[in-house]
Design an enzyme around this catalytic site. Structure first.
Site, PDB file in Angstrom:
ATOM      1  N   LYS A 213       0.860  -1.189   0.000  1.00 27.19           N
ATOM      2  CA  LYS A 213       0.000   0.000   0.000  1.00 27.19           C
ATOM      3  C   LYS A 213       0.895   1.237   0.000  1.00 27.19           C
ATOM      4  CE  LYS A 213      -1.331   2.891   2.740  1.00 27.19           C
ATOM      5  NZ  LYS A 213      -1.216   4.066   1.845  1.00 27.19           N
ATOM      6  N   CYS A 328      14.910  11.657   4.679  1.00 30.83           N
ATOM      7  CA  CYS A 328      15.039  11.368   6.108  1.00 30.83           C
ATOM      8  C   CYS A 328      16.459  11.699   6.574  1.00 30.83           C
ATOM      9  CB  CYS A 328      14.717   9.908   6.384  1.00 30.83           C
ATOM     10  SG  CYS A 328      15.677   8.801   5.355  1.00 30.83           S
ATOM     11  N   GLU A 424      11.357  17.193  13.278  1.00 30.52           N
ATOM     12  CA  GLU A 424      11.619  16.991  11.847  1.00 30.52           C
ATOM     13  C   GLU A 424      10.720  17.916  11.028  1.00 30.52           C
ATOM     14  OE1 GLU A 424      10.445  13.225   9.929  1.00 30.52           O
ATOM     15  OE2 GLU A 424      12.398  13.240   8.924  1.00 30.52           O
TER      16      GLU A 424
END
Ligand code: NAD
Length: 525
Positions: A213, A328, A424
Site C-alpha cells: 500500500k 530522512c 523533523e
C-alpha cells in the site's frame, strides 16, 4: 554443503551508475521520456487483489506538485475491507510462492531490475512529475531501485540453502532460513520507487507474499513498480496492490491477524502507532508480528574550526536543500564551531542564493516543489516558528510559480533545544546552531530523540575518532555530506526514534524477512 549460489553465477554487486545529464544523448533520453509519460497523464490504474483487477467507485487522483492542476493518474480508493481481502489472498498465495526455489525468485526479480534499467528514463520521468524530484534526484531514486533489487537477489542466494552449524557427534544438523508469511509493505512518498521496490523485493525474494500500500502522494510510481514486477514474472497473487488512505487501509493491514510482518518506512508518529498496533494480539493471530520500522530524522552536520570550510558549506547546502530537504537523511541542523560561525553563515547564504527553484521537469532547477499543499503549510508553520526561535537570514517566502515552491531557508542563532532544532521539518529549512567547542557540538548533535544520519567536517583525527565513538547515529559520515547513502556501501537505518536500525542495503537486512529453522537428525554412529 550446496547453496543456491552454486547454481546461479552472478557478478559481484556494483552500484548502478548515475546518468550523466551533461551528455546530449542522456539529456535527450530524459526529455523524450518526459514527453512520452506526459502523453499517459490521466490514465486510470487498478488495484490488484488475488490476481484480479479491482476498481472502486471512489477515486483519488495524483497530481504534479510543480503544477498542481495537472492530474497524472486516477487511482482506486480502497477501504479496510479491501485490505482484509488482500491479506487473505496473500495468505493463500504464500503456500505456493514459498515453495518456488530461491534461484527462481531471484531470477524473476533480476528480470525486474533489467526491465527498470532498460526503461530508467521513464521511471525517472514519472518520479520527477509525481513527487517533484529534479532529474538527478529522480535518477538517483531509479538507480537505488535497481541497486536494491540486485543487492537483495545476491543476498538471497547467500542465505538460501542449508547452513552449517557446529557439528554434533551422532547427528546430522543444519540451519536454514524460511520465509515468514504475509507482509504489509507500507512505504513513504519521498523515495517512491526505491523504498517501495526495496521493501517489496526484500519481502518477495525471501519467499513471503505481499500487500503493498503506497503513500497517498505517490501511487503512480508504485503502480509502475508493480507493473514491472508483474511483467518480470512475480505472480499477481503474491504481490497485491492497494491504493488508499494509511489511516484506514494501512491500519487494517497492520491489524489483520494473518499479517505476519510489517515493513514500514515513514514518520515517527505513524511508525510508533504501527509498532503499538502490531504488538496487540488479535483473535486468530498465531504469531508475534514482526515490524521493520524506518522512521524520521533530525540530522546534523558538525562544522569544526579545523574542517575545510568550503567543503562543509557545499556539503551542508546539498544535504539541506537537495530534494527540497525531503529526505530522512537531510541535514536540518548545522552545528558550527563559534570560531568559524560567522564565516560559515556568510558563505552558506551566498552558496544557497545560487540555488534555482522551480518546476522539476526543467533541468535548470536544482530544487523543485515540496510534495503537497499540506507539506507546504507544515513547512511554513516551522518557518514562522523559526523566525521567533532564531534569525531568518535567507528564504522564508514562497517562491514564484503555481507549484509548491519553498526556497532554501536558513535560520541562524538557534538554541539547541528550540523546536526548530528538535522536530523533523521535512523541507528546505536549516537551523544553524553555535557550538563552543567540539565536545559541545557532539553534545548538541546527540540531543534529539532521533539518531539517523550525521556528519562531521574536521581534519583533526582525534576529533574524527571521538565522533565515531560518541555521535549516536546509524549512519555517520566524516568529511562528506550526510545524504546519499549507497546500497551495499552504506547500509542504512537509524537509532532511537529513527527506527529499528534495519540497515537497508546491508547484509543483515534480509534476515528481517526470514526465520531460522534448525534441523538435527540422529544418525547411526
Ligand atoms: P507517513 O508516516 O505519513 O506515511 C508513511 C506511510 O504510512 C504511507 O504509506 C501512509 O499511507 C501510511 N500510513 C499512514 N497512517 C497509517 C496508519 N495509521 N497505519 C498504517 N499505515 C499508515 O510518512 P511520509 O510523509 O509518507 O514520509 C515521510 C517520513 O518518512 C519522514 O518522517 C521521513 O523521515 C521518513 N522516512 C524515513 C526513512 C528511513 O529510512 N528512516 C526513509 C524515507 C522516509
Amino acid at each position: 554443503m550446496a547453496t543456491a549460489e552454486a547454481k546461479i553465477h552472478l557478478s559481484a554487486f556494483t552500484n548502478e551508475p548515475f546518468v550523466d545529464f551533461s551528455k546530449p544523448e542522456n539529456r535527450k533520453g530524459m526529455e523524450d521520456a518526459l514527453k512520452k509519460v506526459a502523453s499517459e497523464f490521466g490514465r486510470e490504474y487498478p488495484m490488484y487483489i488475488g490476481g484480479q483487477k479491482v476498481i472502486t467507485t471512489a477515486k483519488r487522483t495524483s497530481a504534479n506538485p510543480s503544477h498542481p492542476s495537472q492530474v497524472l493518474g486516477v487511482f482506486q480508493e480502497a477501504a479496510a475491507d479491501h485490505a482484509n481481502q488482500a491479506v487473505e489472498a496473500a495468505y493463500k498465495a504464500f503456500d505456493s510462492w514459498k515453495q518456488v526455489p530461491a534461484e527462481k525468485r531471484v531470477e524473476i526479480l533480476l528480470r525486474a531490475s533489467d526491465i527498470i534499467r532498460k526503461r530508467k528514463f521513464e521511471l525517472s520521468a514519472w518520479i520527477c512529475y509525481e513527487v517533484g524530484k529534479s532529474w538527478a534526484e529522480a535518477d538517483a531514486d531509479t538507480a537505488e531501485t535497481i541497486d536494491f533489487l540486485e543487492f537483495y537477489c545476491r543476498e538471497m542466494l547467500r542465505l538460501a540453502g542449508p547452513h552449517p552449524v557446529v557439528p554434533m557427534k551422532g547427528e546430522k544438523n543444519y540451519l536454514k532460513y524460511i520465509p515468514l508469511g504475509v507482509g504489509a509493505v507500507i512505504p513513504p512518498w519521498n523515495f517512491p520507487a526505491a523504498i517501495a521496490a526495496g521493501m517489496t523485493a526484500a519481502s518477495l525474494v525471501t519467499g513471503n507474499t505481499v500487500v503493498l500500500k503506497p503513500s497517498e502522494e505517490s501511487p503512480l510510481v508504485a503502480a509502475k513498480v508493480v507493473e514491472t514486477f508483474y511483467e518480470a514474472g512475480v505472480p499477481k497473487e503474491a504481490l497485491n496492490f492497494l491504493t488508499g488512505p494509511g489511516e484506514t487501509v494501512g491500519d487494517a493491514l497492520v491489524k489483520n491477524p494473518k499479517t505476519r510482518f510489517i515493513a514500514f518506512t515513514g514518520s515517527k508518529e505513524v511508525g510508533l502507532l504501527i509498532s503499538e498496533n502490531a504488538s496487540r494480539k488479535v483473535p486468530g493471530q498465531l504469531w508475534i508480528k514482526r515490524t521493520v520500522l524506518e522512521m524520521g530524522g533530525k540530522d546534523s552536520i558538525i562544522v569544526d574550526e579545523e574542517g575545510d570550510l568550503d567543503s562543509a558549506v557545499e556539503g551542508v547546502a546539498q544535504a539541506a536543500f537537495g530534494y527540497q530537504g525531503q529526505k530522512c537523511s537531510a541535514c536540518s541542523r548545522a552545528i558550527v564551531s563559534e570560531k568559524v560561525y560567522d564565516s560559515f553563515v556568510g558563505k552558506l547564504v551566498e552558496r544557497a542564493k545560487k540555488i534555482s527553484v522551480g518546476p522539476s521537469e526543467d533541468p535548470a532547477n536544482y530544487m523543485g516543489p515540496v510534495v503537497s499543499e499540506t507539506a507546504l503549510q507544515t513547512i511554513f508553520g516551522y518557518i514562522d516558528l523559526g523566525k521567533k526561535e532564531g534569525k531568518l537570514v535567507l528564504g522564508g517566502e514562497r517562491a514564484p510559480g503555481d507549484g509548491y515552491f519553498v526556497p532554501p531557508t536558513v535560520i541562524v542563532d538557534v538554541d539547541p533545544k528550540a523546536r526548530i532544532a528538535q522536530e523533523e521539518v521535512f523541507g528546505p529549512v536549516l537551523a544553524v546552531i553555535k557550538a563552543r567547542d567540539f565536545d559541545h557540538a557532539l553534545e548538541i548533535a546527540n540531543n534529539t530523540e532521533f539518531g539517523l544520519t550525521g556528519a562531521v567536517y574536521s581534519k583533526n583525527p582525534a576529533k574524527l575518532e571521538k565522533a565515531q565513538e560518541a555521535f549516536h547515529v546509524g549512519n555517520l559520515y566524516l568529511n562528506r555530506k550526510c545524504t546519499g547513502a549507497m546500497v551495499g556501501a552504506h547500509p542504512f537505518g537509524g537509532f532511537n526514534m529513527s527506527g529499528t536500525d534495519s540497515k537497508t542495503g546491508g547484509k543483515d537486512y534480509l534476515l528481517l524477512f526470514l526465520q531460522g529453522k534448525t534441523v538435527a537428525e540422529k544418525v547411526a554412529n
